[in-house]
Design an enzyme around this catalytic site. Sequence first.
Site, short mmCIF file in Angstrom:
data_model
loop_
_atom_site.label_atom_id
_atom_site.label_comp_id
_atom_site.label_asym_id
_atom_site.label_seq_id
_atom_site.Cartn_x
_atom_site.Cartn_y
_atom_site.Cartn_z
CB CYS A 65 -0.90 -0.02 1.24
SG CYS A 65 -1.83 1.51 1.42
CB THR A 118 4.76 8.19 -0.13
OG1 THR A 118 4.10 7.35 0.79
CG2 THR A 118 6.03 7.54 -0.59
CG HIS A 154 10.43 8.86 -2.26
ND1 HIS A 154 10.02 9.20 -1.00
CD2 HIS A 154 11.17 7.74 -2.11
CE1 HIS A 154 10.48 8.30 -0.14
NE2 HIS A 154 11.17 7.41 -0.79
C1 DLZ Z 1 10.14 4.86 1.97
C2 DLZ Z 1 8.69 4.53 1.77
C3 DLZ Z 1 7.74 5.54 1.77
C4 DLZ Z 1 8.08 6.98 2.00
N1 DLZ Z 1 6.42 5.28 1.62
C5 DLZ Z 1 6.04 3.98 1.43
C6 DLZ Z 1 4.67 3.66 1.26
O1 DLZ Z 1 3.76 4.49 1.26
N2 DLZ Z 1 4.36 2.34 1.08
C7 DLZ Z 1 5.30 1.36 1.06
O2 DLZ Z 1 4.95 0.19 0.89
N3 DLZ Z 1 6.61 1.65 1.24
C8 DLZ Z 1 7.00 2.91 1.42
N4 DLZ Z 1 8.30 3.22 1.61
C9 DLZ Z 1 9.29 2.11 1.73
C10 DLZ Z 1 9.79 1.57 0.41
O3 DLZ Z 1 8.84 0.72 -0.19
C11 DLZ Z 1 11.08 0.72 0.68
O4 DLZ Z 1 10.81 -0.17 1.73
C12 DLZ Z 1 12.26 1.58 1.06
O5 DLZ Z 1 12.48 2.57 0.09
C13 DLZ Z 1 13.53 0.73 1.21
O6 DLZ Z 1 13.86 0.08 -0.02
#
Ligand code: DLZ
Length: 165
Positions: free
Chosen positions: A89, A95, A97
């Site tokens: 999700c 988020t 990025h």
């Molecule tokens: C870093 C990050 C951010 C900011 N937001 C989410 C998100 O909304 N959903 C999600 O599943 N994962 C997020 N992550 C983590 C990244 O998927 C990943 O775990 C990190 O960039 C490390 O590779």
Amino acid sequence: MASAQYNINDIIARGMPDATGMRVGIVVSEWNDSITLALTDGAAKTLKQYGVKEEDILIKTVPGSFELIYGSSLMAQSHEVDAVIAIGCIIRGETPHFDFIAQGTTNGLAALNAQGEVPVIFGVLTCSNRQQAEERSGGVLGNKGEEYGATAIKMIAYRRSLEKK
Ligand code: DLZ
């Protein structure tokens, strides 16, 4: 964003194969786990409803959606399962990025799916805000996890329909 219009009833209405004997892996992102665990429950419920045994559902977690690619790849290569459901999700409002993670995850899972080891089901909600995610993980728009479970069953049956007898 996940579609609000198309739902589990539309998938079931087109006919469901018997899932007896199918083994399904679910790779779940821990990020936003109140959402991803609810989606996982929905997927497991549908798998069992159509005949997949509890012991034939292999659930593993990874830290975030981006890790679904590697997690699903390993599970697909393990030969322990007939399909992999990748559940995550990603919420735009939380988020910065979002676009990079959402696109990277989508492209990675698509590439994996095309390799064809086993079908990989795209179970990643990409939502504008948390409310949209909650609506789709057991809220007013149902539980998209149920669709992922039904899709896994259909894709395993599809593959089996093409295997030489
Ligand atoms: C870093 C990050 C951010 C900011 N937001 C989410 C998100 O909304 N959903 C999600 O599943 N994962 C997020 N992550 C983590 C990244 O998927 C990943 O775990 C990190 O960039 C490390 O590779």
